[in-house]
Design a protein around this motif. Structure first.
Motif, short mmCIF file in Angstrom:
data_model
loop_
_atom_site.label_atom_id
_atom_site.label_comp_id
_atom_site.label_asym_id
_atom_site.label_seq_id
_atom_site.Cartn_x
_atom_site.Cartn_y
_atom_site.Cartn_z
N HIS A 1 0.85 -1.19 0.00
CA HIS A 1 0.00 0.00 0.00
C HIS A 1 0.89 1.25 0.00
CE1 HIS A 1 -3.01 2.95 1.16
NE2 HIS A 1 -3.94 2.02 0.90
N PRO A 2 0.56 2.25 -0.81
CA PRO A 2 1.43 3.44 -0.86
C PRO A 2 1.60 4.13 0.48
CG PRO A 2 -0.62 3.76 -2.11
CD PRO A 2 -0.54 2.32 -1.78
N CYS B 1 -11.36 5.82 -1.56
CA CYS B 1 -10.14 5.53 -0.80
C CYS B 1 -9.74 6.77 0.00
CB CYS B 1 -9.02 5.14 -1.76
SG CYS B 1 -7.44 5.00 -0.90
N TYR C 1 -6.97 7.50 1.27
CA TYR C 1 -5.60 7.98 1.02
C TYR C 1 -5.49 8.73 -0.31
CZ TYR C 1 -0.59 7.92 1.75
OH TYR C 1 0.71 8.29 1.98
N PHE C 2 -6.60 8.91 -0.97
CA PHE C 2 -6.60 9.42 -2.35
C PHE C 2 -5.76 10.70 -2.51
CE2 PHE C 2 -8.34 11.93 -5.81
CZ PHE C 2 -8.38 11.01 -6.84
N CYS D 1 -2.03 10.07 -2.29
CA CYS D 1 -1.51 8.89 -2.99
C CYS D 1 -0.79 9.28 -4.29
CB CYS D 1 -2.65 7.93 -3.29
SG CYS D 1 -2.08 6.45 -4.13
N LEU E 1 0.56 6.62 -6.10
CA LEU E 1 0.37 5.43 -6.93
C LEU E 1 -0.81 5.59 -7.90
CD1 LEU E 1 1.24 2.52 -7.51
CD2 LEU E 1 -0.23 1.78 -5.64
N LYS E 2 -1.81 6.33 -7.51
CA LYS E 2 -3.01 6.45 -8.37
C LYS E 2 -2.66 7.08 -9.71
CE LYS E 2 -4.72 10.98 -6.83
NZ LYS E 2 -3.62 11.39 -5.99
N LEU F 1 -2.45 4.83 -12.60
CA LEU F 1 -3.68 4.16 -13.03
C LEU F 1 -4.35 4.93 -14.16
CD1 LEU F 1 -5.24 3.29 -9.53
CD2 LEU F 1 -3.72 1.90 -10.94
N CYS G 1 -10.88 4.97 -7.49
CA CYS G 1 -10.22 5.30 -6.21
C CYS G 1 -10.98 6.42 -5.50
CB CYS G 1 -8.79 5.77 -6.44
SG CYS G 1 -7.67 4.53 -7.10
N PRO H 1 -11.74 0.86 -1.41
CA PRO H 1 -11.15 -0.43 -1.79
C PRO H 1 -11.31 -1.48 -0.70
CG PRO H 1 -9.44 1.14 -1.17
CD PRO H 1 -10.74 1.89 -1.13
N CYS I 1 -6.26 -1.54 -1.58
CA CYS I 1 -5.84 -0.62 -2.65
C CYS I 1 -6.28 -1.19 -3.99
CB CYS I 1 -4.32 -0.44 -2.60
SG CYS I 1 -3.66 0.50 -3.99
N TRP I 2 -6.99 -0.39 -4.77
CA TRP I 2 -7.49 -0.85 -6.06
C TRP I 2 -6.35 -1.21 -7.02
CZ3 TRP I 2 -11.99 -2.67 -6.03
CH2 TRP I 2 -13.07 -2.05 -5.41
N ALA I 3 -5.18 -0.64 -6.81
CA ALA I 3 -4.07 -0.90 -7.73
C ALA I 3 -3.64 -2.36 -7.71
CB ALA I 3 -2.88 -0.01 -7.38
S1 SF4 Z 1 -6.99 2.75 -3.92
FE1 SF4 Z 1 -6.20 4.28 -5.37
S2 SF4 Z 1 -5.96 6.19 -4.17
FE2 SF4 Z 1 -6.15 4.47 -2.75
S3 SF4 Z 1 -4.10 3.90 -2.24
FE3 SF4 Z 1 -4.74 2.59 -3.94
S4 SF4 Z 1 -4.09 3.64 -5.79
FE4 SF4 Z 1 -4.00 5.13 -4.10
#
Ligand code: SF4
Length: 377
Positions: A285-286, A322, A324-325, A328, A330-331, A334, A342, A347, A360-362
Protein backbone atom coordinates in the motif's frame (compact mmCIF):
# COMPACT_ATOMS: atom_id res chain seq x y z
CA UNK A 1 -21.57 -15.79 16.83
CA UNK A 2 -22.21 -19.43 17.87
CA UNK A 3 -19.76 -21.05 20.25
CA UNK A 4 -18.62 -23.56 17.64
CA UNK A 5 -17.42 -20.73 15.39
CA UNK A 6 -15.79 -18.70 18.15
CA UNK A 7 -12.46 -17.45 16.83
CA UNK A 8 -9.46 -19.21 18.36
CA UNK A 9 -7.20 -16.13 18.72
CA UNK A 10 -6.92 -14.55 22.16
CA UNK A 11 -8.20 -11.25 20.76
CA UNK A 12 -10.32 -10.98 17.65
CA UNK A 13 -11.54 -7.54 16.56
CA UNK A 14 -14.21 -7.41 13.88
CA UNK A 15 -15.59 -4.29 12.15
CA UNK A 16 -14.81 -2.12 15.17
CA UNK A 17 -16.24 1.39 14.87
CA UNK A 18 -15.69 4.26 17.28
CA UNK A 19 -17.29 7.58 16.43
CA UNK A 20 -17.24 10.90 18.22
CA UNK A 21 -19.77 13.66 17.97
CA UNK A 22 -18.03 17.02 17.52
CA UNK A 23 -19.22 20.51 16.59
CA UNK A 24 -17.98 19.79 13.09
CA UNK A 25 -19.96 16.54 12.86
CA UNK A 26 -19.06 12.91 13.48
CA UNK A 27 -15.43 11.87 13.55
CA UNK A 28 -14.95 8.26 12.55
CA UNK A 29 -11.89 7.65 14.72
CA UNK A 30 -12.06 3.90 14.12
CA UNK A 31 -14.04 2.75 11.12
CA UNK A 32 -14.44 -0.94 10.38
CA UNK A 33 -11.18 -2.26 11.85
CA UNK A 34 -10.61 -6.05 11.95
CA UNK A 35 -7.56 -8.04 13.08
CA UNK A 36 -6.53 -10.91 15.38
CA UNK A 37 -3.92 -11.31 18.10
CA UNK A 38 -3.06 -15.01 18.61
CA UNK A 39 -2.32 -16.45 22.06
CA UNK A 40 1.32 -15.78 22.81
CA UNK A 41 1.64 -13.96 19.46
CA UNK A 42 2.58 -10.38 18.72
CA UNK A 43 0.94 -7.79 16.50
CA UNK A 44 2.01 -4.22 15.81
CA UNK A 45 -0.46 -1.45 14.99
CA UNK A 46 1.32 1.14 12.84
CA UNK A 47 0.34 4.55 11.54
CA UNK A 48 0.91 8.25 12.08
CA UNK A 49 -0.69 10.33 14.82
CA UNK A 50 -4.45 10.51 14.37
CA UNK A 51 -4.73 7.29 12.34
CA UNK A 52 -6.87 5.62 15.03
CA UNK A 53 -4.37 3.16 16.51
CA UNK A 54 -4.68 4.42 20.11
CA UNK A 55 -8.45 4.78 19.73
CA UNK A 56 -8.55 1.13 18.67
CA UNK A 57 -6.74 0.09 21.86
CA UNK A 58 -8.96 2.27 24.06
CA UNK A 59 -12.06 0.88 22.35
CA UNK A 60 -10.97 -2.71 22.97
CA UNK A 61 -10.59 -1.96 26.68
CA UNK A 62 -13.82 0.04 26.90
CA UNK A 63 -11.94 3.19 27.90
CA UNK A 64 -14.09 5.46 25.74
CA UNK A 65 -16.95 6.53 27.95
CA UNK A 66 -18.61 9.46 26.32
CA UNK A 67 -21.42 9.15 23.84
CA UNK A 68 -21.46 8.04 21.14
CA UNK A 69 -18.40 5.89 21.88
CA UNK A 70 -18.31 2.49 20.25
CA UNK A 71 -21.35 1.96 18.10
CA UNK A 72 -20.53 -1.20 16.27
CA UNK A 73 -18.40 -4.24 15.83
CA UNK A 74 -17.18 -7.18 17.85
CA UNK A 75 -14.32 -7.50 20.31
CA UNK A 76 -13.79 -11.18 21.11
CA UNK A 77 -11.51 -11.87 24.08
CA UNK A 78 -10.95 -15.48 25.01
CA UNK A 79 -14.16 -16.46 23.25
CA UNK A 80 -16.39 -13.71 24.71
CA UNK A 81 -17.66 -10.79 22.63
CA UNK A 82 -17.24 -7.75 24.91
CA UNK A 83 -19.63 -5.73 22.78
CA UNK A 84 -22.36 -8.36 22.75
CA UNK A 85 -25.76 -6.80 23.43
CA UNK A 86 -24.42 -3.25 23.37
CA UNK A 87 -26.15 -2.69 20.05
CA UNK A 88 -29.39 -2.48 22.03
CA UNK A 89 -27.97 0.51 23.94
CA UNK A 90 -27.17 2.57 20.86
CA UNK A 91 -28.14 2.84 17.26
CA UNK A 92 -26.53 4.45 14.28
CA UNK A 93 -28.29 5.49 11.12
CA UNK A 94 -26.73 6.89 8.00
CA UNK A 95 -28.70 8.88 5.50
CA UNK A 96 -26.96 10.52 2.54
CA UNK A 97 -23.72 10.65 4.53
CA UNK A 98 -25.39 12.21 7.59
CA UNK A 99 -25.12 10.16 10.76
CA UNK A 100 -27.61 9.98 13.59
CA UNK A 101 -26.53 8.21 16.77
CA UNK A 102 -28.72 7.50 19.77
CA UNK A 103 -27.19 6.02 22.88
CA UNK A 104 -28.42 5.05 26.33
CA UNK A 105 -25.18 5.99 28.06
CA UNK A 106 -26.21 4.74 31.53
CA UNK A 107 -27.16 1.30 30.27
CA UNK A 108 -24.08 1.17 28.06
CA UNK A 109 -21.75 1.89 30.97
CA UNK A 110 -23.45 -0.58 33.30
CA UNK A 111 -23.30 -3.44 30.81
CA UNK A 112 -19.93 -2.63 29.29
CA UNK A 113 -18.08 -1.81 32.49
CA UNK A 114 -19.29 -4.90 34.33
CA UNK A 115 -17.93 -7.00 31.49
CA UNK A 116 -14.70 -5.02 31.17
CA UNK A 117 -13.91 -5.25 34.88
CA UNK A 118 -13.27 -8.95 34.37
CA UNK A 119 -10.93 -8.22 31.48
CA UNK A 120 -8.94 -5.07 32.29
CA UNK A 121 -5.69 -5.81 34.06
CA UNK A 122 -6.56 -9.51 34.24
CA UNK A 123 -6.77 -10.67 30.64
CA UNK A 124 -5.60 -7.47 28.93
CA UNK A 125 -3.39 -4.70 30.32
CA UNK A 126 -2.17 -1.50 28.71
CA UNK A 127 0.84 0.77 29.17
CA UNK A 128 0.83 4.29 27.78
CA UNK A 129 3.60 6.55 26.56
CA UNK A 130 3.61 9.02 29.47
CA UNK A 131 4.47 7.02 32.62
CA UNK A 132 5.07 10.06 34.82
CA UNK A 133 1.57 11.45 34.29
CA UNK A 134 0.08 8.05 35.19
CA UNK A 135 1.92 7.71 38.53
CA UNK A 136 0.57 9.56 41.58
CA UNK A 137 3.39 11.86 42.77
CA UNK A 138 2.84 11.42 46.52
CA UNK A 139 2.67 7.61 46.48
CA UNK A 140 5.66 5.28 46.43
CA UNK A 141 6.12 2.58 43.83
CA UNK A 142 5.28 0.00 46.52
CA UNK A 143 2.00 1.75 47.31
CA UNK A 144 1.10 1.82 43.60
CA UNK A 145 1.81 -1.89 43.24
CA UNK A 146 -0.02 -2.84 46.45
CA UNK A 147 -3.15 -0.89 45.46
CA UNK A 148 -3.17 -2.44 42.01
CA UNK A 149 -2.81 -5.89 43.53
CA UNK A 150 -5.68 -5.25 45.98
CA UNK A 151 -7.91 -3.94 43.18
CA UNK A 152 -7.26 -6.99 41.03
CA UNK A 153 -6.98 -9.83 43.56
CA UNK A 154 -8.69 -8.46 46.69
CA UNK A 155 -7.13 -7.19 49.91
CA UNK A 156 -6.53 -10.73 51.22
CA UNK A 157 -4.26 -11.48 48.32
CA UNK A 158 -1.95 -8.57 49.18
CA UNK A 159 -0.40 -10.86 51.83
CA UNK A 160 1.65 -12.19 48.94
CA UNK A 161 2.81 -8.66 48.13
CA UNK A 162 6.17 -8.91 49.95
CA UNK A 163 7.03 -11.89 47.77
CA UNK A 164 5.47 -10.93 44.46
CA UNK A 165 6.41 -7.26 44.17
CA UNK A 166 10.22 -7.61 44.48
CA UNK A 167 10.15 -10.66 42.18
CA UNK A 168 8.24 -8.65 39.57
CA UNK A 169 10.65 -5.73 39.81
CA UNK A 170 13.58 -8.09 39.38
CA UNK A 171 11.92 -9.47 36.27
CA UNK A 172 11.75 -5.87 35.03
CA UNK A 173 15.55 -5.62 35.42
CA UNK A 174 15.61 -3.47 38.55
CA UNK A 175 18.88 -4.25 40.32
CA UNK A 176 17.62 -3.00 43.72
CA UNK A 177 13.86 -3.74 44.02
CA UNK A 178 13.72 -2.60 47.67
CA UNK A 179 15.02 0.85 46.79
CA UNK A 180 12.48 1.14 43.98
CA UNK A 181 9.58 0.00 46.17
CA UNK A 182 10.27 2.91 48.53
CA UNK A 183 10.87 5.48 45.78
CA UNK A 184 8.48 8.24 44.74
CA UNK A 185 7.85 8.85 41.02
CA UNK A 186 10.06 11.98 40.94
CA UNK A 187 13.00 9.88 42.14
CA UNK A 188 12.80 7.60 39.09
CA UNK A 189 14.30 8.16 35.64
CA UNK A 190 12.03 8.08 32.56
CA UNK A 191 13.06 4.51 31.78
CA UNK A 192 12.51 3.39 35.38
CA UNK A 193 9.06 5.03 35.43
CA UNK A 194 8.09 3.16 32.29
CA UNK A 195 9.30 -0.13 33.80
CA UNK A 196 7.20 0.57 36.91
CA UNK A 197 4.16 1.16 34.68
CA UNK A 198 4.89 -2.15 33.01
CA UNK A 199 5.01 -3.75 36.46
CA UNK A 200 1.57 -2.32 37.29
CA UNK A 201 0.25 -3.67 34.00
CA UNK A 202 1.64 -7.13 34.71
CA UNK A 203 0.43 -7.34 38.32
CA UNK A 204 -2.81 -9.11 37.29
CA UNK A 205 -0.91 -11.67 35.16
CA UNK A 206 -2.67 -10.67 31.91
CA UNK A 207 -2.58 -12.76 28.76
CA UNK A 208 -2.27 -9.76 26.44
CA UNK A 209 -0.20 -6.61 26.94
CA UNK A 210 -1.04 -3.54 24.88
CA UNK A 211 1.92 -1.13 24.72
CA UNK A 212 1.00 2.26 23.25
CA UNK A 213 4.16 4.02 22.02
CA UNK A 214 5.83 2.92 25.27
CA UNK A 215 9.18 4.55 24.54
CA UNK A 216 8.30 7.60 22.45
CA UNK A 217 9.25 10.10 25.15
CA UNK A 218 12.51 8.38 26.07
CA UNK A 219 15.97 9.06 24.63
CA UNK A 220 17.32 6.56 22.08
CA UNK A 221 19.56 4.66 24.52
CA UNK A 222 16.80 4.33 27.14
CA UNK A 223 14.32 3.31 24.42
CA UNK A 224 16.53 0.41 23.46
CA UNK A 225 16.85 -0.77 27.07
CA UNK A 226 13.10 -0.60 27.74
CA UNK A 227 12.24 -2.35 24.48
CA UNK A 228 14.75 -5.14 25.02
CA UNK A 229 13.36 -5.63 28.51
CA UNK A 230 9.79 -5.56 27.15
CA UNK A 231 10.62 -8.23 24.55
CA UNK A 232 12.29 -10.42 27.19
CA UNK A 233 9.39 -10.12 29.68
CA UNK A 234 6.80 -10.86 26.99
CA UNK A 235 8.77 -13.96 26.04
CA UNK A 236 9.36 -15.12 29.64
CA UNK A 237 5.70 -14.70 30.62
CA UNK A 238 4.40 -16.09 27.31
CA UNK A 239 2.29 -12.96 26.82
CA UNK A 240 0.58 -11.87 23.65
CA UNK A 241 1.73 -8.37 22.66
CA UNK A 242 -0.06 -5.59 20.79
CA UNK A 243 2.51 -2.85 20.17
CA UNK A 244 1.33 0.52 18.88
CA UNK A 245 3.87 2.71 17.12
CA UNK A 246 4.55 4.83 14.04
CA UNK A 247 7.91 3.09 13.63
CA UNK A 248 7.65 0.17 11.19
CA UNK A 249 11.31 -0.76 11.54
CA UNK A 250 10.90 -1.08 15.29
CA UNK A 251 7.99 -3.45 14.76
CA UNK A 252 10.16 -5.67 12.61
CA UNK A 253 12.29 -6.37 15.66
CA UNK A 254 9.48 -6.99 18.11
CA UNK A 255 6.34 -8.45 16.51
CA UNK A 256 5.21 -11.17 14.10
CA UNK A 257 2.45 -9.31 12.27
CA UNK A 258 1.62 -5.70 11.50
CA UNK A 259 -1.67 -3.88 10.96
CA UNK A 260 -1.20 -0.55 9.15
CA UNK A 261 -3.91 2.06 9.78
CA UNK A 262 -4.78 5.31 8.02
CA UNK A 263 -7.69 7.63 8.84
CA UNK A 264 -9.39 5.08 11.10
CA UNK A 265 -9.14 2.17 8.69
CA UNK A 266 -6.80 -0.79 8.11
CA UNK A 267 -4.98 -0.29 4.80
CA UNK A 268 -2.63 -3.28 5.01
CA UNK A 269 -1.90 -6.21 7.29
CA UNK A 270 0.37 -9.23 7.17
CA UNK A 271 3.58 -10.80 8.47
CA UNK A 272 5.78 -7.87 9.49
CA UNK A 273 8.89 -8.83 7.50
CA UNK A 274 6.80 -9.47 4.39
CA UNK A 275 4.96 -6.15 4.69
CA UNK A 276 8.19 -4.19 5.18
CA UNK A 277 9.98 -5.97 2.36
CA UNK A 278 7.00 -5.33 0.09
CA UNK A 279 7.00 -1.65 1.10
CA UNK A 280 10.75 -1.34 0.49
CA UNK A 281 10.18 -2.84 -2.99
CA UNK A 282 7.17 -0.57 -3.62
CA UNK A 283 4.84 -3.57 -3.82
CA UNK A 284 2.58 -2.61 -0.93
CA UNK A 285 0.00 0.00 0.00
CA UNK A 286 1.43 3.44 -0.86
CA UNK A 287 0.77 4.60 2.69
CA UNK A 288 2.89 1.77 4.11
CA UNK A 289 5.65 2.83 1.71
CA UNK A 290 5.40 6.43 2.92
CA UNK A 291 5.40 5.28 6.53
CA UNK A 292 8.56 3.28 5.95
CA UNK A 293 10.26 6.24 4.31
CA UNK A 294 9.86 8.41 7.40
CA UNK A 295 11.80 5.96 9.55
CA UNK A 296 15.26 7.38 9.29
CA UNK A 297 17.19 4.17 8.75
CA UNK A 298 16.32 0.47 8.96
CA UNK A 299 19.74 -0.16 10.50
CA UNK A 300 19.02 2.36 13.23
CA UNK A 301 15.41 1.63 14.08
CA UNK A 302 15.50 3.40 17.41
CA UNK A 303 15.99 6.83 15.88
CA UNK A 304 13.02 9.15 15.68
CA UNK A 305 11.48 10.21 12.37
CA UNK A 306 13.00 13.19 10.59
CA UNK A 307 11.73 16.54 11.75
CA UNK A 308 10.11 17.20 8.37
CA UNK A 309 7.91 14.12 8.73
CA UNK A 310 4.22 14.94 8.76
CA UNK A 311 2.99 13.61 12.10
CA UNK A 312 -0.71 14.26 11.88
CA UNK A 313 -3.34 13.19 9.39
CA UNK A 314 -4.13 15.71 6.72
CA UNK A 315 -7.72 16.75 7.47
CA UNK A 316 -8.41 16.53 3.77
CA UNK A 317 -9.49 12.90 3.70
CA UNK A 318 -11.59 11.42 0.95
CA UNK A 319 -14.65 9.93 2.67
CA UNK A 320 -16.40 8.49 -0.33
CA UNK A 321 -13.72 6.26 -1.82
CA UNK A 322 -10.14 5.53 -0.80
CA UNK A 323 -9.22 7.72 2.15
CA UNK A 324 -5.60 7.98 1.02
CA UNK A 325 -6.60 9.42 -2.35
CA UNK A 326 -5.33 12.98 -1.84
CA UNK A 327 -1.91 11.85 -0.66
CA UNK A 328 -1.51 8.89 -2.99
CA UNK A 329 1.15 8.93 -5.70
CA UNK A 330 0.37 5.43 -6.93
CA UNK A 331 -3.01 6.45 -8.37
CA UNK A 332 -1.17 8.51 -11.00
CA UNK A 333 -0.07 5.22 -12.55
CA UNK A 334 -3.68 4.16 -13.03
CA UNK A 335 -6.00 4.91 -15.92
CA UNK A 336 -8.56 7.71 -15.62
CA UNK A 337 -11.21 5.06 -14.89
CA UNK A 338 -8.98 3.56 -12.22
CA UNK A 339 -8.45 6.96 -10.59
CA UNK A 340 -12.16 7.64 -10.66
CA UNK A 341 -12.78 4.34 -8.89
CA UNK A 342 -10.22 5.30 -6.21
CA UNK A 343 -12.09 8.56 -5.68
CA UNK A 344 -15.58 7.07 -5.48
CA UNK A 345 -15.31 3.45 -4.22
CA UNK A 346 -13.67 2.33 -0.99
CA UNK A 347 -11.15 -0.43 -1.79
CA UNK A 348 -11.68 -3.82 -0.08
CA UNK A 349 -8.88 -5.87 1.54
CA UNK A 350 -7.21 -7.54 -1.45
CA UNK A 351 -4.97 -10.60 -0.78
CA UNK A 352 -1.35 -10.14 -1.88
CA UNK A 353 -0.06 -13.36 -0.29
CA UNK A 354 -1.47 -15.80 2.27
CA UNK A 355 -2.34 -13.73 5.38
CA UNK A 356 -1.24 -10.50 3.69
CA UNK A 357 -3.89 -8.06 2.45
CA UNK A 358 -3.81 -4.54 1.09
CA UNK A 359 -6.77 -2.18 0.66
CA UNK A 360 -5.84 -0.62 -2.65
CA UNK A 361 -7.49 -0.85 -6.06
CA UNK A 362 -4.07 -0.90 -7.73
CA UNK A 363 -3.62 -4.49 -6.54
CA UNK A 364 -6.93 -5.78 -7.77
CA UNK A 365 -6.43 -8.88 -9.88
CA UNK A 366 -7.83 -8.02 -13.28
CA UNK A 367 -7.20 -11.50 -14.70
CA UNK A 368 -4.07 -10.14 -16.41
CA UNK A 369 -2.10 -9.40 -13.24
CA UNK A 370 -2.70 -6.50 -10.92
CA UNK A 371 -3.39 -2.97 -12.07
CA UNK A 372 -0.02 -1.79 -10.81
CA UNK A 373 3.15 -2.45 -12.75
CA UNK A 374 5.60 -4.94 -11.28
CA UNK A 375 3.11 -6.86 -9.19
CA UNK A 376 1.11 -9.95 -9.95
CA UNK A 377 2.15 -10.06 -13.59
S1 SF4 B 1 -6.99 2.75 -3.92
FE1 SF4 B 1 -6.20 4.28 -5.37
S2 SF4 B 1 -5.96 6.19 -4.17
FE2 SF4 B 1 -6.15 4.47 -2.75
S3 SF4 B 1 -4.10 3.90 -2.24
FE3 SF4 B 1 -4.74 2.59 -3.94
S4 SF4 B 1 -4.09 3.64 -5.79
FE4 SF4 B 1 -4.00 5.13 -4.10
Amino acid sequence: MPASSTPSPLLSVRDLRTYYHTDAGFVRAVDGVSFDVPRGGSVGIAGESGCGKTQTALSILGLIDDAPGIVGGQVWVDGENLLDGLGACCSIQENNGALTVAKDVGRWRKLHHRRLTRVRGRKISIVFQEPRSSLIPYRTVGEHLRETMAALDGKEATRAFEERAPALLEKLRFAHPDRVLHSYPHELSGGESQRVMLGLALMGRPQLLIADEPTTLLDAVTQRGVLEMLAAVVHEMNLALMLITHNLALLRLLVDRVVVMFAGQVVEQGPVAEVIDAAAGERSHPYTQDLLRVVADLDHPFTLPRASTPTTINPKVNRQGCRYFYRCRLKDRLSEDGKSRCLHEAPPAIPLEANHTVACWAYEDTGHGSRVMGHGS
